[in-house]
Design an enzyme around this catalytic site. Structure first.
Site: not given
Length: 465
Positions: A189, A355
Site C-alpha cells: 500500500d 479499494e
C-alpha cells in the site's frame, strides 16, 4: 571483494578458550539495509549460508558455484517483529529464524512467533567493524556458529563465544540485479509523495497474519533509487487511543505548513471494524501525533469498510478526502484538514472498484484510480477513470496495471502516483507479491514510470522485475 583475516586478534581465544573477558553489555548498533553476506570473524572466508534449509557456516569464494553463492546471500530488512532490529531474507524469499534454538530457513507465515524468531537485534561485535546479533525474543541468546552450524546460544563472556557470535557484513556474493523492489523488506500500500526536495514513501508494514501490523514507517530518497529508512513514524498501540491493530494504507499530504497522515486502524480485540484517523507532524519524516483522539471516519458511518484514505489538494487549495473498500466516497475537507461537513459526502463508486482510491490532476483532467479484485489474488490490478471535476462524474478508462506471470509478478496494485517536481515525468508506486515467494501478506514495493498518450490516456504500465 576484500576478505580480512583477523586470526592474530583472536589467537589467544583459541589457545585458551575458557579465558574470561570483562563482563560488558554490548552496545546497540545499526547495520545497512539491503543485500549482504555475513562472514565469520574467527574463520575468515566462511560465510553464513543455508543448506537443506538449515543455517551453517561454509567457505565461499568467487569461484564457488552459483548455488552456494546464492545460498550465502541475504537481504537485511527491517525486523519482522521490530523495525529497530533486523531480519535476514534469503534470495529465495524465505527467512532465517530459530526454532528450538537451531537456525533454519523457513517461509514467513505472518505469525507473532515466526516474526519474533526471525528478528535479531544488532550489537557491536568483538572486533572493530563486526556485529553480533541478539535474538529478539531471547535477548540473552546470540546468533553464533558452533561446529559450523548456526544456533542461538546463551551469551558467554569468553573470547571464543564472542568471536563465534561476531560477523562482518560484506558485499553480497550475489548482487541485486533488478530495479524492484525499491526498498528491502515486506511492505504494501505505498503512498509516494514529494516534499522538501525529497521523495517520501509511506507503506503498510507487511508480513503479519491478518495484516495485523501496528506501526507505520517512512522512507525518503532524492532519486527514487537510494532510500533512507526513518523508522516508525506512528505506532497505533501507544500512539492512538482508539486503535492498536491493522495499521493499513497511510497517506500523507502537506498543508498549513504541517504534514497530515491519514491512516486506517482497528482494535485487536472486541469490535474489529476499521476506522480512519488523522495524525499530524511538523516533518514529513515524523513522528506523527494523533490529531483528534478519535476517528475522523468512524466505522459504520457509511456503507463499505472505512479504510484506504487518500487526500488530493486541487489547484484552488481545496483538499478532498477519498476512502472506502467496497464503496468509494469523497468529501471536501475543512481548512483544518481534520474535519469535514458530513452533508457534503458523496458516493462515487466506479464499476469494478474494490479499494485503494487515488486522485491526481494533469493538464486540467482529473484521474481517479483504484484497485480491483482482492489483494490476496494474483489478479489484483489497477484501473482508472477521468473527469473534469475531482468529485465526478467519471468516465471509466480501463485497467492499466496487472500481473505479468512471465516475470513472476503477481497482484500488482494499491498504488500511488507522483510527478517529478521539475518536469512532466510521472511515477507509479505499487505493491506486488514478493518475488519469488510472496503472497497476499508477503508483499513488496515497486516503482515504475507512468506515461500518457497524446490524448491524455494513461498508457498500460509494464511492471518491471
Amino acid at each position: 571483494m576484500r576478505r580480512t583475516s583477523i586470526a592474530a586478534l583472536v589467537a589467544a581465544a583459541f589457545l585458551a578458550p575458557s579465558l574470561l573477558l570483562p563482563a560488558a553489555q554490548a552496545a546497540p548498533t545499526t547495520v545497512a539495509l539491503g543485500r549482504a553476506s555475513l562472514e565469520s570473524v574467527n574463520y575468515a572466508g566462511r560465510f553464513v549460508r543455508h543448506q537443506d534449509y538449515l543455517g551453517r557456516m561454509d567457505p565461499v569464494t568467487s569461484s564457488s558455484d552459483s548455488r552456494l553463492r546464492s545460498d550465502a546471500t541475504f537481504t537485511v530488512v527491517p525486523g519482522l517483529a521490530s523495525s529497530s532490529c533486523y531480519s535476514f531474507q534469503a534470495v529465495n524469499g524465505m527467512f532465517l529464524r530459530h526454532r528450538d534454538y537451531r537456525v533454519r530457513l523457513e517461509t514467513n507465515d505472518g505469525s507473532a512467533t515466526f516474526r519474533a524468531d526471525a528478528t535479531f537485534c544488532a550489537e557491536t561485535g568483538s572486533v572493530s567493524g563486526s556485529t553480533t546479533f541478539a535474538s529478539y525474543n531471547f535477548p540473552a541468546r546470540k546468533l553464533r556458529h558452533k561446529n559450523n552450524e548456526l544456533w542461538i546460544d546463551p551469551a558467554e563472556d569468553t573470547a571464543l563465544f564472542q568471536a563465534d557470535s561476531s560477523f562482518y557484513l560484506r558485499a553480497p556474493w550475489v548482487a541485486k540485479s533488478t530495479a524492484n523492489p525499491v526498498v528491502p523488506g515486506l511492505f504494501a500500500d505505498p503512498h509516494l509523495t514529494h516534499a522538501g526536495g525529497r521523495y517520501y514513501l509511506y507503506p503498510t508494514t507487511d508480513g503479519y497474519a491478518g495484516w495485523s501490523g501496528t506501526a507505520y514507517t517512512a522512507w525518503s530518497s532524492a532519486d527514487l533509487k537510494s532510500w533512507t529508512f526513518h523508522g516508525n513514524i506512528l505506532d497505533l498501540g501507544p500512539g492512538v487511543s482508539w486503535a492498536d491493530n491493522s495499521a493499513w494504507a497511510p497517506a500523507v499530504v502537506a498543508k498549513n505548513g504541517r504534514y497530515y497522515l491519514y491512516f486506517s486502524g482497528g482494535a485487536a480485540s472486541g469490535d474489529t471494524a476499521k476506522q480512519i484517523g488523522v495524525a499530524v507532524s511538523d516533518s514529513p519524516a515524523g513522528p506523527f501525533t494523533d490529531a483528534l483522539g478519535r476517528p475522523l471516519v468512524a466505522a459504520g458511518a457509511y456503507t463499505g469498510q472505512a479504510i484506504d484514505p487518500m487526500v488530493f489538494t486541487d489547484t484552488d487549495g481545496t483538499s478532498y478526502l477519498y476512502w472506502g473498500q467496497g464503496a468509494l466516497r469523497v468529501v471536501p475537507l475543512n481548512a483544518d484538514m481534520t474535519s469535514f461537513d458530513a452533508a457534503r459526502v458523496r458516493a462515487i463508486t466506479p464499476s469494478g472498484y474494490n479499494e485503494a482510491p487515488f486522485m491526481f490532476r494533469r493538464n486540467g483532467t482529473y484521474y481517479l484510480m483504484w484497485s480491483e479484485n482482492d489483494t490476496r489474488s494474483e489478479d489484483y490490478r489497477v484501473a482508472y477513470a477521468t473527469s473534469s471535476s475531482p468529485m465526478g462524474p467519471f468516465t471509466n478508462r480501463g485497467v492499466i496495471l496487472s500481473k505479468n506471470l512471465g516475470l513472476g509478478i503477481k497482484g500488482p496494485g494499491h498504488h500511488s502516483v507522483v510527478r517529478s517536481p521539475t518536469s512532466d515525468t510521472w511515477y507509479i508506486a505499487y505493491h506486488r507479491f514478493a518475488v519469488p515467494a510472496g503472497n497476499g501478506t508477503n508483499r513488496e514495493v515497486a516503482i515504475d514510470r507512468l506515461t500518457f498518450s497524446s490524448d491524455g490516456a494513461i498508457a498500460v504500465v509494464v511492471p518491471t522485475p
